[in-house]
Scaffold this active site. Structure first.
Site, PDB file in Angstrom:
ATOM      1  N   ALA A 157      -9.923   3.555   3.341  1.00 29.59           N
ATOM      2  CA  ALA A 157     -10.031   4.910   3.172  1.00 29.59           C
ATOM      3  C   ALA A 157     -11.518   5.712   2.384  1.00 29.59           C
ATOM      4  CB  ALA A 157      -8.893   5.367   2.997  1.00 29.59           C
ATOM      5  N   HIS A 211       1.143  -1.345   0.291  1.00 26.24           N
ATOM      6  CA  HIS A 211      -0.763  -0.246  -0.017  1.00 26.24           C
ATOM      7  C   HIS A 211       0.791   1.264  -0.578  1.00 26.24           C
ATOM      8  CE1 HIS A 211      -3.756  -1.978   0.583  1.00 26.24           C
ATOM      9  NE2 HIS A 211      -2.965  -2.901   1.168  1.00 26.24           N
ATOM     10  N   PRO A 212       0.361   2.178  -0.875  1.00 25.03           N
ATOM     11  CA  PRO A 212       1.200   3.334  -0.847  1.00 25.03           C
ATOM     12  C   PRO A 212       0.915   4.431   0.825  1.00 25.03           C
ATOM     13  CG  PRO A 212      -0.732   4.024  -2.229  1.00 25.03           C
ATOM     14  CD  PRO A 212      -0.912   2.079  -1.424  1.00 25.03           C
ATOM     15  N   PHE A 247       1.185   3.257   7.896  1.00 26.89           N
ATOM     16  CA  PHE A 247      -0.416   3.093   8.047  1.00 26.89           C
ATOM     17  C   PHE A 247      -1.516   3.093   7.130  1.00 26.89           C
ATOM     18  CE2 PHE A 247      -4.028   5.894   8.780  1.00 26.89           C
ATOM     19  CZ  PHE A 247      -4.639   5.702  10.401  1.00 26.89           C
ATOM     20  N   ILE A 280      -5.523   2.389   6.658  1.00 19.17           N
ATOM     21  CA  ILE A 280      -6.844   1.980   7.115  1.00 19.17           C
ATOM     22  C   ILE A 280      -7.615   2.175   5.532  1.00 19.17           C
ATOM     23  CG2 ILE A 280      -6.509   4.756   6.427  1.00 19.17           C
ATOM     24  CD1 ILE A 280      -8.572   4.848   8.623  1.00 19.17           C
ATOM     25  N   GLU A 326      -9.656   4.740  -3.666  1.00 20.42           N
ATOM     26  CA  GLU A 326      -9.945   4.336  -2.500  1.00 20.42           C
ATOM     27  C   GLU A 326      -9.060   5.837  -1.940  1.00 20.42           C
ATOM     28  OE1 GLU A 326      -9.537  -0.145  -2.424  1.00 20.42           O
ATOM     29  OE2 GLU A 326      -7.453   1.129  -1.318  1.00 20.42           O
TER      30      GLU A 326
END
Length: 336
Positions: free
Chosen positions: A119, A61-62, A115, A117, A84
């Site tokens: 989004a 993930h970025p 991090f 989440i 997203e």
């Protein structure tokens, strides 16, 4: 009649960047429905993929606020990540992006992974507030929360995967468009139910919950003093069976607790099967106890018991009760 959906390993890697996850999903396919795929995915992610697999998935993930995905992420995964984060990027300002970038660095330095989440639909301010809140967590707590967020993302992406591969009956263009729209609405409703643990079904459509692949109640013990799983802890599950009363704080139980099952945590800190695998767990008050005194004779707690109640409306849910243990304290929270 719907044809069972079958996908390749690269398809599942776009949903979740763990190769272990993708391989197990290919082995389990084809899937009869999106619900079937999600049920298997949750079981694989939480019960088969190890710590290294979780970290591999996180690394695909970025950082929130960045549009460029890691080089090893697939093109499809990169496109989905961009979509997203679209709400966050649309609501961002120069100053909020700068603050988000600074907190991303702080988070990485503390926890060692990006991090994570779910989004979709969240503004930059919402995400930043959540990042700051979770930054205060202990690493072992945050690791499990990140895994839960990864699962939410995976479920949303499985819905996109099914949407892209599902065959639509060949009728008029108008009918095909309406059919596709209705199918997508149904998928979103299903995913929403998994993410929020809601018990309601989409209007006009009764959704059959998939058969369980694990017991309704499970646990996972992590030793914060060692920074890893707590293996070899005896675990006991009981249910309250006195129809005339409820267990009350400060009162003796008078024999109301009835044995359900026992097990010992494995090398990953997870207990074995504590009860039968049933689609509907019996509503009631349960108690799960841990023989912490045997695990750490010099610790403060000879044993730890956690009491919780399952309502009638929750009988199809899964209840994961993780225990975070240190020599002089413990904590828990409702997992998934």
């Amino acid at each position: 009649m719907a044809v069972p959906a079958s996908f390749e390993e690269k398809d599942f890697l776009s949903c979740c960047g763990s190769t272990t996850f993708a391989k197990h999903m290919v082995t389990a396919s084809p899937f009869s429905s999106l619900e079937h795929a999600i049920s298997v995915a949750r079981d694989v992610w939480f019960n088969t993929v190890d710590v290294n697999g979780w970290l591999q998935a996180f690394s695909a993930h970025p950082q929130i606020g960045q549009q460029h995905a890691p080089s090893h992420a697939s093109q499809t995964s990169a496109q989905w990540s961009k979509g997203e984060q679209s709400t966050a990027l649309a609501t961002a300002t120069g100053s909020s992006l700068q603050e988000l970038s600074e907190w991303n660095v702080r988070y990485w330095e503390k926890f060692g992974f990006v991090f994570l989440i779910c989004a979709s639909g969240r503004s930059t301010d919402e995400i930043l507030a959540e990042l700051k809140r979770r930054y205060t967590n202990r690493p072992i707590v945050e690791f499990e929360i990140a895994a839960e967020e990864q699962m939410k993302i995976t479920e949303l992406r499985l819905a996109k995967l099914f949407s892209s591969k599902e065959s639509i009956p060949s009728t008029t263009d108008k009918d095909s468009t309406m059919f596709a729209k209705k199918a997508e609405e149904d998928r979103i409703s299903i995913i929403g139910g998994h993410v929020t643990a809601a018990s309601e079904s989409p209007v006009g459509k009764s959704i059959q919950a998939p058969a369980r692949t694990r017991p309704p109640i499970t646990t996972h013990v992590l030793d914060t003093s060692r920074g890893g799983p707590a293996a070899g802890i005896d675990v006991l599950l009981e249910v309250w069976r006195d129809a005339q009363s409820r267990p009350e704080f400060g009162a003796s139980d008078n024999g109301g607790w009835v044995f359900q099952g026992s097990s010992k945590t494995d090398s990953d800190g997870r207990s074995g099967q504590l009860m039968s695998i049933v689609d509907n767990v019996t509503p009631g008050i349960y108690r799960i106890s841990f023989n912490t005194g045997k695990y750490n004779p010099r610790g403060f707690f000879p044993y730890v018991s956690i009491v919780f109640e399952i309502q009638e409306s929750q009988k199809r849910e899964h209840f994961h009760v993780p225990l975070l243990l240190s020599p002089f304290s413990f904590s828990t929270y409702r997992g998934s």
